[in-house]
Motif scaffolding. Structure first.
Motif, PDB file in Angstrom:
ATOM      1  N   ARG A 320       0.848  -1.197   0.000  1.00 53.48           N
ATOM      2  CA  ARG A 320       0.000   0.000   0.000  1.00 53.48           C
ATOM      3  C   ARG A 320       0.886   1.251   0.000  1.00 53.48           C
ATOM      4  O   ARG A 320       1.791   1.394   0.820  1.00 53.48           O
ATOM      5  CB  ARG A 320      -0.929  -0.001   1.215  1.00 53.48           C
ATOM      6  N   GLU A 348      -4.956  -1.727  -7.278  1.00 50.58           N
ATOM      7  CA  GLU A 348      -6.149  -0.888  -7.347  1.00 50.58           C
ATOM      8  C   GLU A 348      -5.757   0.556  -7.045  1.00 50.58           C
ATOM      9  O   GLU A 348      -5.121   0.836  -6.026  1.00 50.58           O
ATOM     10  CB  GLU A 348      -7.198  -1.359  -6.337  1.00 50.58           C
ATOM     11  N   ILE A 350      -6.906   4.318  -6.183  1.00 56.48           N
ATOM     12  CA  ILE A 350      -7.948   5.213  -5.700  1.00 56.48           C
ATOM     13  C   ILE A 350      -7.389   6.628  -5.808  1.00 56.48           C
ATOM     14  O   ILE A 350      -6.457   6.995  -5.092  1.00 56.48           O
ATOM     15  CB  ILE A 350      -8.341   4.884  -4.256  1.00 56.48           C
ATOM     16  N   GLU A 378     -11.076   3.766  -8.789  1.00 58.33           N
ATOM     17  CA  GLU A 378     -12.073   4.487  -8.007  1.00 58.33           C
ATOM     18  C   GLU A 378     -11.644   5.950  -7.935  1.00 58.33           C
ATOM     19  O   GLU A 378     -10.458   6.242  -7.736  1.00 58.33           O
ATOM     20  CB  GLU A 378     -12.174   3.890  -6.606  1.00 58.33           C
ATOM     21  N   LEU A 423     -12.360   7.268   3.744  1.00 56.80           N
ATOM     22  CA  LEU A 423     -11.035   6.715   3.494  1.00 56.80           C
ATOM     23  C   LEU A 423     -10.681   5.634   4.511  1.00 56.80           C
ATOM     24  O   LEU A 423      -9.980   4.666   4.186  1.00 56.80           O
ATOM     25  CB  LEU A 423      -9.986   7.828   3.510  1.00 56.80           C
ATOM     26  N   THR A 425     -12.555   3.441   5.600  1.00 55.90           N
ATOM     27  CA  THR A 425     -13.160   2.163   5.190  1.00 55.90           C
ATOM     28  C   THR A 425     -12.229   1.390   4.275  1.00 55.90           C
ATOM     29  O   THR A 425     -12.445   0.196   4.035  1.00 55.90           O
ATOM     30  CB  THR A 425     -14.506   2.387   4.467  1.00 55.90           C
ATOM     31  N   LYS A 426     -11.189   2.056   3.783  1.00 53.16           N
ATOM     32  CA  LYS A 426     -10.234   1.398   2.888  1.00 53.16           C
ATOM     33  C   LYS A 426      -9.088   0.736   3.653  1.00 53.16           C
ATOM     34  O   LYS A 426      -8.241   0.066   3.050  1.00 53.16           O
ATOM     35  CB  LYS A 426      -9.652   2.416   1.902  1.00 53.16           C
ATOM     36  N   GLN A 427      -9.029   0.960   4.961  1.00 49.99           N
ATOM     37  CA  GLN A 427      -7.962   0.352   5.748  1.00 49.99           C
ATOM     38  C   GLN A 427      -8.116  -1.162   5.783  1.00 49.99           C
ATOM     39  O   GLN A 427      -9.228  -1.700   5.743  1.00 49.99           O
ATOM     40  CB  GLN A 427      -7.987   0.891   7.181  1.00 49.99           C
ATOM     41  N   LYS A 429      -7.117  -3.346   3.584  1.00 50.76           N
ATOM     42  CA  LYS A 429      -7.048  -4.016   2.288  1.00 50.76           C
ATOM     43  C   LYS A 429      -5.619  -3.943   1.753  1.00 50.76           C
ATOM     44  O   LYS A 429      -4.837  -3.084   2.129  1.00 50.76           O
ATOM     45  CB  LYS A 429      -8.022  -3.362   1.304  1.00 50.76           C
ATOM     46  N   GLN A 432      -3.250  -1.629  -2.781  1.00 51.42           N
ATOM     47  CA  GLN A 432      -3.928  -0.403  -3.166  1.00 51.42           C
ATOM     48  C   GLN A 432      -2.939   0.760  -3.217  1.00 51.42           C
ATOM     49  O   GLN A 432      -2.026   0.857  -2.406  1.00 51.42           O
ATOM     50  CB  GLN A 432      -5.054  -0.058  -2.186  1.00 51.42           C
ATOM     51  N   PHE A 434      -2.985   5.014  -3.356  1.00 54.15           N
ATOM     52  CA  PHE A 434      -3.805   6.200  -3.164  1.00 54.15           C
ATOM     53  C   PHE A 434      -3.074   7.411  -3.750  1.00 54.15           C
ATOM     54  O   PHE A 434      -1.875   7.599  -3.504  1.00 54.15           O
ATOM     55  CB  PHE A 434      -4.085   6.440  -1.681  1.00 54.15           C
ATOM     56  N   LEU A 454      -3.864   4.992   6.213  1.00 56.66           N
ATOM     57  CA  LEU A 454      -4.182   4.175   5.042  1.00 56.66           C
ATOM     58  C   LEU A 454      -3.160   3.071   4.810  1.00 56.66           C
ATOM     59  O   LEU A 454      -3.465   2.031   4.221  1.00 56.66           O
ATOM     60  CB  LEU A 454      -4.277   5.060   3.789  1.00 56.66           C
TER      61      LEU A 454
END
Length: 457
Positions: A320, A348, A350, A378, A423, A425-427, A429, A432, A434, A454
Motif C-alpha cells: 500500500r 487498485e 484510488i 475508483e 477513506l 473504510t479502505k484500511q 485491504k 492499493q 492512493f 491508510l
C-alpha cells in the motif's frame, strides 16, 4: 551598489524569497502586508524582515527608496502603491525586477501549463551537480536549495520559471513576457486560469506572444507531442532556432523506471510517468544548450528526487502506497492519474482530487475534467465549499460533478470529516495505491496522518 528597496505585499512565496535574496546581497529591505502566513512569516522573522505590524503604511514610502516591488496580493488602490506613484518612485513587479537584475546574463525561461517547476528543478540539479555557477528563480522550494531565488553579479546565466499569471495589480501582462529569454522552453498548453483567460484562444495567445517576443538568435524549445504547441513552435520566425522534443525512451522493471540511452544503457530515476519523461527530455534539451552534455545529465539525474507535491510518496507499507500531487487543473489530474496507474498496473488505484481553484470550481470550466480520472479504479472528488463562497461562485452539485468527470465509480464529498471516514473504510485491504491531488488542503485535513492510517494494517 546597495539599494533601499520596499516590498508591497511581501508575504507571498515569491515576494518573500526575493526579499531574502536581496537582503543577502547587502540591500536594505523593508516591506508591508496585511496578512502573512507560514512559512513566509517564520522565514521573514528569522532575518528580521517581518513587519512590526500588519497593514499598509504610506509613511513607509519616501523619496529615499531606490525601488518599490509590488506583489499580486496588493490591490490597485493600495495606499502604499498610491504614495509610490505620487512620488514618482521606480515601481516594479517582481518579474520586471528579475529582468532588471539579469540583463547581462543569459536568460533561460521555462514556461508551460504544466511541468515547468519540475523541468527547471532538473536543470538546476544538473548545474549544481556539476558545480556550475548560475542564478535562478523557481516557483517552489526544491531539495538542495535554501531559497527559490538566487541573484548575483557573477553568474553568467539565470534559469527562470516563467508563468502566465498577471505580473502585478497594475500590469496584467503575463510574467514570462518580461524576461526576454535567450532560450525559452514551453512544456505544453492546457487551458487554465479561467479568471484571467476566459477562453481557450485568449490563453493560447499568451504563449504565442512569448514565442513572438523572443530576441533574434533565440532558441525556442517545445514539446512536439502537444498539438497546439507544435503549431506555435513550428511557425516561421526570423533568426529563431526551433528545437522540438519527445518523451524520453524508458523501461519499467518491477516498479522502477529506467531511462534508455541512445547506446542502450539503463539509467535509474526516481520519477515515473509519461509527463515526467517529457519533462526529462525538455530539461536535457535545455542543458545541451547551456553546456551540460547528455553524459553529464545522465550522471546527475539518478539523484534527482523530484519536487515536493509532484507525485511525492508520503507513506508506504507493504503493498500500500500513498502519493500526493499538486495536480488541480484537468491536464495535471489526468497526467498524474495515468502515471500512477501505469507504474502500478496490477494494483487498485484510488485517485482523489480537490476542486479548490477558481477555475476548477467554475461550472463553465467543469467539463474540462471529463475522463481525466478514468485511469483510476475508483475516483473521489472533494469540493471546497468555503472557496466557493469566498469567490462568490454558484454551488456545484454532486450530480454536476459526476456528469462532468464521467467516471463509472466516482464519489463526491464536501466535508473533510466525512471524507476521512470514507477513506478509513479502505484500511485493511492490500494492493492499493492512493493518489491525493490538490493545490489546497482538503479543508485543513492532515494529509500525512491520513496517509499513515491508510498504510497501516
Amino acid at each position: 551598489m546597495p539599494q533601499s528597496i520596499h516590498f508591497i505585499s511581501m508575504g507571498g512565496s515569491a515576494m518573500h524569497n526575493l526579499a531574502l535574496a536581496l537582503q543577502k546581497q547587502g540591500h536594505t529591505i523593508t516591506g508591508s502586508d496585511d496578512t502573512i502566513y507560514e512559512p513566509s512569516r517564520t522565514r521573514l522573522q528569522q532575518y528580521s524582515l517581518l513587519p512590526a505590524e500588519m497593514g499598509w503604511f504610506p509613511d513607509k514610502i519616501n523619496t529615499g527608496l531606490d525601488a518599490v516591488i509590488v506583489g499580486m496580493h496588493a490591490r490597485k488602490d493600495n495606499p502604499e502603491l498610491a504614495k509610490a506613484i505620487e512620488l514618482g518612485l521606480p515601481i516594479y513587479s517582481y518579474p520586471e525586477f528579475i529582468y532588471q537584475q539579469s540583463q547581462e546574463k543569459q536568460r533561460i525561461v521555462i514556461a508551460g501549463s504544466h511541468g515547468k517547476t519540475t523541468i527547471a528543478a532538473m536543470i538546476l540539479h544538473a548545474l549544481k551537480y556539476h558545480n556550475r555557477i548560475f542564478d535562478y528563480w523557481i516557483g517552489d522550494p526544491i531539495d538542495g536549495f535554501d531559497t527559490t531565488v538566487q541573484l548575483s553579479s557573477t553568474a553568467p546565466l539565470i534559469i527562470i520559471e516563467g508563468d502566465e499569471y498577471a505580473s502585478s495589480p497594475i500590469d496584467s501582462r503575463p510574467k514570462f513576457l518580461h524576461y526576454k529569454p535567450h532560450i525559452a522552453l514551453i512544456s505544453g498548453i492546457a487551458w487554465d486560469h479561467i479568471n484571467l483567460y476566459p477562453t481557450w484562444d485568449e490563453y493560447v495567445d499568451q504563449f504565442e506572444s512569448l514565442a513572438e517576443a523572443m530576441p533574434k538568435a533565440g532558441i525556442l524549445i517545445f514539446d512536439e507531442s502537444d498539438d497546439m504547441l507544435d503549431v506555435i513552435g513550428q511557425k516561421e520566425r526570423d533568426d529563431i532556432t526551433k528545437v522540438p522534443y519527445f518523451p524520453h525512451p524508458e523501461k519499467v522493471i518491477d516498479g522502477q523506471t529506467y531511462l534508455i540511452t541512445k547506446q542502450g544503457k539503463q539509467i535509474p530515476i526516481q520519477l515515473f510517468g509519461q509527463h515526467n519523461l517529457k519533462n526529462i527530455a525538455g530539461a536535457m534539451t535545455v542543458c545541451d544548450r547551456i553546456g551540460i552534455t547528455e553524459e553529464q545529465f545522465y550522471e546527475a539525474i539518478p539523484s534527482f528526487k523530484g519536487v515536493s507535491y509532484r507525485l511525492e510518496k508520503i507513506a508506504e507499507s507493504g503493498n500500500r502506497i500513498v502519493y500526493r500531487d499538486f495536480a488541480h487543473s484537468p491536464a495535471k489530474v489526468e497526467a498524474a492519474t495515468e502515471a500512477v496507474k501505469q507504474q502500478y498496473p496490477s494494483k487498485e488505484l484510488i485517485a482523489m482530487v480537490e476542486l479548490h481553484t477558481f477555475s476548477s470550481l467554475n461550472k463553465a470550466f467543469l467539463d474540462q475534467y471529463n475522463a481525466t480520472m478514468n485511469a483510476a479504479d475508483e475516483a473521489v472528488v472533494f469540493i471546497d465549499t468555503k472557496t466557493l463562497a469566498d469567490n462568490h461562485l454558484s454551488l456545484i452539485t454532486t450530480e454536476e460533478v459526476k456528469a462532468a468527470f464521467d467516471h463509472k465509480n466516482l464519489h463526491v464529498f464536501t466535508d473533510a470529516a466525512t471524507l476521512q471516514d470514507y477513506l478509513r473504510t479502505k484500511q485493511g485491504k492490500k494492493d492499493q495505491i492512493f493518489l491525493l491531488m490538490s493545490s489546497g488542503t482538503f479543508d485543513g485535513m492532515n494529509v500525512k496522518a491520513v496517509a499513515d492510517e491508510l498504510t497501516h494494517y
